[in-house]
Design a protein around this motif. Structure first.
Motif, PDB file in Angstrom:
ATOM      1  N   VAL A   1       0.783  -1.230   0.058  1.00  0.00           N
ATOM      2  CA  VAL A   1       0.053   0.155   0.100  1.00  0.00           C
ATOM      3  C   VAL A   1       0.983   1.150  -0.005  1.00  0.00           C
ATOM      4  N   GLU A   2       0.937   1.544  -1.121  1.00  0.00           N
ATOM      5  CA  GLU A   2       2.287   2.815  -1.346  1.00  0.00           C
ATOM      6  C   GLU A   2       1.731   4.065  -0.664  1.00  0.00           C
ATOM      7  N   SER A   3       0.593   4.386  -0.600  1.00  0.00           N
ATOM      8  CA  SER A   3      -0.022   5.503   0.233  1.00  0.00           C
ATOM      9  C   SER A   3       0.375   5.675   1.653  1.00  0.00           C
ATOM     10  N   GLN A   4       0.516   4.407   2.125  1.00  0.00           N
ATOM     11  CA  GLN A   4       0.530   4.066   3.662  1.00  0.00           C
ATOM     12  C   GLN A   4       2.060   3.864   3.893  1.00  0.00           C
ATOM     13  N   LYS A   5       2.990   3.509   2.924  1.00  0.00           N
ATOM     14  CA  LYS A   5       4.431   2.910   2.865  1.00  0.00           C
ATOM     15  C   LYS A   5       4.474   1.859   3.619  1.00  0.00           C
TER      16      LYS A   5
ATOM     17  N   SER B   1       9.292   2.031   4.286  1.00  0.00           N
ATOM     18  CA  SER B   1      10.037   3.263   4.231  1.00  0.00           C
ATOM     19  C   SER B   1      10.308   3.692   5.583  1.00  0.00           C
TER      20      SER B   1
ATOM     21  N   SER C   1       7.564   5.944   7.266  1.00  0.00           N
ATOM     22  CA  SER C   1       6.259   5.221   7.474  1.00  0.00           C
ATOM     23  C   SER C   1       5.999   5.263   8.845  1.00  0.00           C
ATOM     24  N   THR C   2       4.748   5.395   9.031  1.00  0.00           N
ATOM     25  CA  THR C   2       3.784   5.527  10.437  1.00  0.00           C
ATOM     26  C   THR C   2       4.353   4.294  11.228  1.00  0.00           C
TER      27      THR C   2
END
Length: 112
Positions: free
Chosen positions: A35-39, A59, A62-63
């Motif tokens: 899920v790229e948007s959430q890394k 990443s 990332s959160t």
């Protein structure tokens, strides 16, 4: 609330975490996707009428990476099923307001 939709669990490595769920607990791995948007890379595991989502950061910003750095592996979130998200949200807001009010009231009781 109609039950639990899924439980999100932050892990450092899907490769290391998956065998616990698929082997030891004998649960079915549905799929893995990024899920790229959430890394994050997410492994979906079937648990009867619910799911476990194992969350691996992709990443350093990332959160989930920040969560892991601060708290280590573990439950990140629980998502509930509902037919009315607005009503569920308002219910939770009211509960939070009550909890904050009660906490403030307790503090006032101990002020001399």
């Amino acid at each position: 609330m109609k039950g639990i939709d899924h439980i999100g669990i932050a892990v450092h490595s899907l490769e290391k975490a998956l065998p616990l769920y698929t082997g030891t607990f004998q649960l079915s791995h549905i799929k893995t996707e990024v899920v790229e948007s959430q890394k994050v890379k997410v492994a979906f595991i079937d648990v009867n009428n619910s799911k476990i989502e194992l969350l691996e950061p992709t990443s350093d910003d990332s959160t989930i990476k920040k969560f892991l750095d601060k708290k280590g592996e573990g439950i990140h979130h629980i998502a509930f099923k509902t037919d009315d998200i607005y009503a569920a949200h308002m219910y939770i807001v009211r509960l939070a307001a009550i909890a904050i009010f009660r906490q403030r009231q307790r503090k006032k009781l101990f002020i001399w």
